[in-house]
Design a protein around this motif. Structure first.
Motif, mmCIF file in Angstrom:
data_model
loop_
_atom_site.group_PDB
_atom_site.id
_atom_site.type_symbol
_atom_site.label_atom_id
_atom_site.label_comp_id
_atom_site.label_asym_id
_atom_site.label_seq_id
_atom_site.Cartn_x
_atom_site.Cartn_y
_atom_site.Cartn_z
ATOM 1 N N GLY A 13 0.654 -1.349 0.027
ATOM 2 C CA GLY A 13 0.098 -0.153 0.206
ATOM 3 C C GLY A 13 0.836 1.197 0.026
ATOM 4 N N ILE A 14 1.992 1.018 -0.111
ATOM 5 C CA ILE A 14 3.030 2.266 -0.061
ATOM 6 C C ILE A 14 3.544 2.354 -1.615
ATOM 7 C CG2 ILE A 14 4.874 3.636 0.999
ATOM 8 C CD1 ILE A 14 4.555 1.933 3.532
ATOM 9 N N THR A 15 4.421 1.413 -1.790
ATOM 10 C CA THR A 15 4.958 1.300 -3.312
ATOM 11 C C THR A 15 4.283 0.727 -4.199
ATOM 12 O OG1 THR A 15 6.532 -0.197 -2.705
ATOM 13 C CG2 THR A 15 7.303 2.080 -2.717
ATOM 14 N N THR A 16 3.127 -0.126 -3.763
ATOM 15 C CA THR A 16 2.190 -0.966 -4.472
ATOM 16 C C THR A 16 1.386 0.093 -5.739
ATOM 17 O OG1 THR A 16 1.543 -2.295 -2.516
ATOM 18 C CG2 THR A 16 -0.089 -2.292 -4.382
ATOM 19 N N PRO A 17 1.370 -0.362 -6.954
ATOM 20 C CA PRO A 17 0.841 0.573 -7.766
ATOM 21 C C PRO A 17 -0.506 1.104 -7.288
ATOM 22 C CG PRO A 17 1.583 -1.575 -8.854
ATOM 23 C CD PRO A 17 2.008 -1.754 -7.445
ATOM 24 N N ALA A 18 -0.480 2.425 -7.260
ATOM 25 C CA ALA A 18 -1.707 2.889 -6.773
ATOM 26 C C ALA A 18 -3.143 2.550 -7.234
ATOM 27 C CB ALA A 18 -1.419 4.500 -6.872
ATOM 28 N N GLN A 19 -4.020 2.045 -6.637
ATOM 29 C CA GLN A 19 -5.192 1.626 -7.036
ATOM 30 C C GLN A 19 -6.088 2.688 -7.106
ATOM 31 O OE1 GLN A 19 -3.634 0.555 -4.212
ATOM 32 N NE2 GLN A 19 -3.654 -1.379 -3.249
ATOM 33 N N ASP A 20 -7.385 2.204 -7.711
ATOM 34 C CA ASP A 20 -8.337 3.344 -8.213
ATOM 35 C C ASP A 20 -8.946 4.147 -6.766
ATOM 36 O OD1 ASP A 20 -7.513 2.887 -10.599
ATOM 37 O OD2 ASP A 20 -9.247 1.706 -11.031
ATOM 38 N N LEU A 85 -6.799 -5.181 -3.117
ATOM 39 C CA LEU A 85 -6.794 -4.623 -1.721
ATOM 40 C C LEU A 85 -5.382 -4.609 -1.162
ATOM 41 C CD1 LEU A 85 -8.601 -3.444 0.656
ATOM 42 C CD2 LEU A 85 -8.931 -5.977 1.314
ATOM 43 N N THR A 86 -5.018 -3.291 -0.464
ATOM 44 C CA THR A 86 -4.161 -3.340 0.538
ATOM 45 C C THR A 86 -4.646 -2.644 1.784
ATOM 46 O OG1 THR A 86 -3.303 -1.354 -0.569
ATOM 47 C CG2 THR A 86 -2.046 -3.136 -1.224
ATOM 48 N N LEU A 87 -4.115 -3.072 2.913
ATOM 49 C CA LEU A 87 -4.316 -2.419 4.245
ATOM 50 C C LEU A 87 -3.053 -2.166 4.980
ATOM 51 C CD1 LEU A 87 -7.314 -5.062 4.951
ATOM 52 C CD2 LEU A 87 -7.412 -2.697 4.476
ATOM 53 N N LEU A 291 7.098 10.603 -1.328
ATOM 54 C CA LEU A 291 6.178 9.598 -2.250
ATOM 55 C C LEU A 291 4.656 10.165 -1.857
ATOM 56 C CD1 LEU A 291 6.363 6.936 -3.685
ATOM 57 C CD2 LEU A 291 5.310 5.891 -1.818
ATOM 58 N N ARG A 292 4.296 10.591 -2.886
ATOM 59 C CA ARG A 292 2.699 10.921 -2.854
ATOM 60 C C ARG A 292 1.794 9.678 -3.326
ATOM 61 N NH1 ARG A 292 2.696 15.232 -7.057
ATOM 62 N NH2 ARG A 292 4.591 14.333 -7.655
ATOM 63 N N ARG A 293 0.549 9.696 -2.642
ATOM 64 C CA ARG A 293 -0.310 8.506 -2.933
ATOM 65 C C ARG A 293 -1.717 9.009 -2.407
ATOM 66 N NH1 ARG A 293 -2.031 3.454 -2.349
ATOM 67 N NH2 ARG A 293 -0.721 1.861 -3.484
ATOM 68 N N GLY A 294 -2.159 10.219 -2.994
ATOM 69 C CA GLY A 294 -3.506 10.830 -2.683
ATOM 70 C C GLY A 294 -4.518 10.505 -3.454
ATOM 71 N N TYR A 295 -5.790 10.691 -3.121
ATOM 72 C CA TYR A 295 -6.776 10.589 -4.004
ATOM 73 C C TYR A 295 -7.759 11.728 -4.135
ATOM 74 C CZ TYR A 295 -5.609 5.663 -3.785
ATOM 75 O OH TYR A 295 -5.174 4.555 -3.727
ATOM 76 N N SER A 296 -8.683 11.811 -5.191
ATOM 77 C CA SER A 296 -9.471 12.889 -5.361
ATOM 78 C C SER A 296 -10.628 12.486 -4.438
ATOM 79 C CB SER A 296 -9.987 12.929 -6.651
ATOM 80 O OG SER A 296 -8.749 13.505 -7.705
ATOM 81 N N PHE A 297 -11.520 13.487 -3.809
ATOM 82 C CA PHE A 297 -12.709 13.261 -3.217
ATOM 83 C C PHE A 297 -13.750 14.302 -3.463
ATOM 84 C CE2 PHE A 297 -10.410 16.354 -0.182
ATOM 85 C CZ PHE A 297 -11.550 17.448 0.139
ATOM 86 N N VAL A 298 -15.020 14.000 -3.456
ATOM 87 C CA VAL A 298 -16.200 15.111 -3.692
ATOM 88 C C VAL A 298 -17.039 14.691 -2.702
ATOM 89 C CG1 VAL A 298 -17.983 15.992 -4.841
ATOM 90 C CG2 VAL A 298 -15.851 15.354 -5.923
ATOM 91 N N ASP A 299 -17.405 15.333 -1.598
ATOM 92 C CA ASP A 299 -18.044 15.153 -0.351
ATOM 93 C C ASP A 299 -19.308 15.902 -0.439
ATOM 94 O OD1 ASP A 299 -15.973 13.084 0.396
ATOM 95 O OD2 ASP A 299 -15.341 14.521 1.892
#
Ligand code: HEM
Length: 366
Positions: A13-20, A85-87, A291-299
Motif C-alpha cells: 500500500g506504499i509502493t504498490t501500484p496506486a489502486q483506483d 486490496l491493500t491494508l 512519495l505521494r499517494r493521494g486521492y480525489s474526493f467530492v463529499d
C-alpha cells in the motif's frame, strides 16, 4: 483484479501500484487495557491477511455460521475479487502519549522522535474532529466496495476497543507509484504524479521513504502524512488556461514542464514562474523528496452552491521533518494556495511489513 501480497519487508500500500479507490479511517483507542489492544491488533492482522486474499474477514464467513450469532464477515464483498486490496496500518502520536499526558499502554518511551505532531502552517483551516487519531488504516482497492468492506470489518472487530474518529473516501488516484502506470489527472484537470517517486527507484526510496534505523521497531517502516485539501474548483474554473498552467508550472494537455515538449522531459526551473507549484515543490528547491499517494474526493456540496471537493493528500517519508514539513514550508508562497484549503491533518508511524503468517501489526512495538 488480483491479490497483492500482504507480507514483505515493507507494508503493502506504499509502493504498490496506486489502486483506483481509497477508504481511509482514523480510530481513537477507547480502552486502557494493553492486552485487549494487543489482542485486537492480532485479530485485525488475521482479518486483513484474509481480506487482502479475497476471503471473508473471519474463518466461518458471512453465511456459514449459526443462525443466532452475528456472522464473522458482514457479507458485502461476497463474490468480489480481491481487487488489489491493500491494508496499511499506522500509529499516531497519541497512541504513545494521550492528549492528557498519560502513558495508557506503557509505550511512551517507544515513541520515535520523528513522531511528533506536525507544526501549524500558514493558511491551515484544520478541523480537529477530522484530524489526528491513535491508529489509522489506509485501505486501497480497485473496487470501492472492497475497500469499504475491509474498513467496516476492522471497525466491527474493534467494537468496544476503538471508535472511528474520522474517515475519508477517495476516488481516482492522484499519483502514480510505478513507471508503467499512466499518470492520472486531479480535479484541477492536470496530470498529477508525473515526477512522483516510483517503486523502481529503490535507492531513492531507501533514502527518502524507508526508515533506516536498525534495531528500532520502525526500521523498514515509513511515516504517513494525511492532509484533506479542499480545492476551490469554482474559483479555479474561472482562471484562464495560461494562468492555470503558470500556477502549476506544467501544461494542462500533455503535462510537460513549461518550456518543454513531453510529460517526462526534465523540469527546467528557469522556464517556470518561481512561485509555481512545481517549482517550489521540486527537489532542487524543496531540498527533499516525498512519495505521494493521494486521492480525489467530492463529499457532496457545502451548502453555499459549491462542491466540497479536493485532494486527500497522502505522502510517505522516512522523516516527516525532512519530508512533508520541509516541502509544505517551501510552498508558503505557492500560487496554488489561492485555490486550496487544508481542512484535516494527521501523522502516523507505519511499521515495517510482516514477516509471515504468525506476525502481527504492532509485534515490534508491543
Ligand atoms: C507536483 C498538484 C498539493 C508536493 C504536482 C503536480 C501537480 C500537483 C499537478 C505536477 C505533476 C507531478 O509532478 O506530479 C497538486 C494539487 C495540490 C497539491 C492540486 C493540492 C490540492 C501538494 C502538497 C505537497 C505537494 C500539499 C507537499 C507538501 C508536490 C511535489 C511535486 C508535486 C513534491 C513534484 C514536484 C517535482 O518534483 O517536480 N502537484 N499538489 N503537492 N506536488 Fe503537488
Amino acid at each position: 483484479s488480483g491479490a497483492v501480497e500482504f507480507h514483505g519487508a515493507h507494508q503493502a500500500g506504499i509502493t504498490t501500484p496506486a489502486q483506483d479507490r481509497l477508504h481511509f479511517v482514523a480510530f481513537d483507542v477507547i480502552t486502557d487495557d494493553r492486552a485487549a489492544l494487543v489482542r485486537m491488533l492480532q485479530q485485525w492482522t488475521q482479518a486483513a491477511r484474509r481480506m487482502t486474499r479475497g476471503q471473508d474477514a473471519g474463518p466461518v464467513g458471512a453465511v456459514a455460521g449459526g443462525d443466532y450469532a452475528p456472522p464473522d464477515d458482514t457479507g458485502e464483498a461476497m463474490g468480489l475479487p480481491p481487487a488489489g486490496l491493500t491494508l496499511t496500518i499506522g500509529f499516531g502520536p497519541t497512541l504513545f502519549t494521550a492528549a492528557d499526558g498519560t502513558d495508557r499502554f506503557g509505550i511512551a518511551d517507544r515513541r520515535p522522535d520523528a513522531l511528533v505532531p506536525l507544526p501549524a502552517f500558514p493558511g491551515d483551516e484544520l478541523v480537529p474532529a477530522i484530524s489526528d487519531g491513535d491508529l489509522c488504516i489506509q485501505a486501497c482497492a480497485d473496487d470501492p466496495q472492497v475497500a469499504v468492506h475491509a474498513v467496516r470489518n476492522l471497525a466491527r472487530i474493534g467494537q468496544g476497543l476503538v471508535g472511528v474518529r474520522w474517515s475519508q473516501l477517495g476516488f481516482g488516484r492522484t499519483s502514480s507509484t510505478t513507471s508503467d502506470q499512466a499518470t492520472p489527472r486531479n480535479l484541477f484537470g492536470f496530470k498529477d504524479g508525473t515526477d512522483n517517486l516510483k517503486a523502481e527507484q529503490t535507492a531513492t526510496l531507501d533514502r527518502f521513504v524507508w526508515v533506516d534505523d536498525p534495531g528500532s521497531w520502525m526500521h523498514g517502516g515509513s511515516y504517513l502524512v494525511s492532509r484533506r485539501i479542499r480545492m476551490l474548483v469554482e474559483v479555479w474554473d474561472r482562471q484562464g488556461l495560461r494562468d492555470q498552467e503558470q500556477t502549476i508550472g506544467r501544461t494542462k494537455g500533455t503535462g510537460a514542464p513549461l518550456g518543454q515538449q513531453a510529460e517526462f522531459d526534465p523540469v527546467d526551473l528557469s522556464a517556470l514562474p518561481a512561485t509555481s507549484h512545481v517549482s517550489l515543490a521540486h527537489p532542487t528547491n524543496a531540498g527533499t523528496a516525498i512519495l505521494r499517494r493521494g486521492y480525489s474526493f467530492v463529499d457532496g456540496s457545502d451548502g453555499l452552491g459549491r462542491l466540497d471537493a479536493g485532494l486527500f493528500f497522502l505522502c510517505y517519508q522516512a522523516d516527516p521533518a525532512t519530508g512533508f514539513v520541509q516541502v509544505q514550508r517551501n510552498l508558503r508562497t505557492d500560487k496554488l494556495n489561492e485555490y486550496v484549503q487544508h481542512t484535516s491533518s494527521a501523522l502516523f508511524a507505519c511499521p515495517p511489513g510482516l514477516a509471515g503468517e504468525d506476525d502481527w501489526w504492532g509485534s515490534g512495538l508491543f
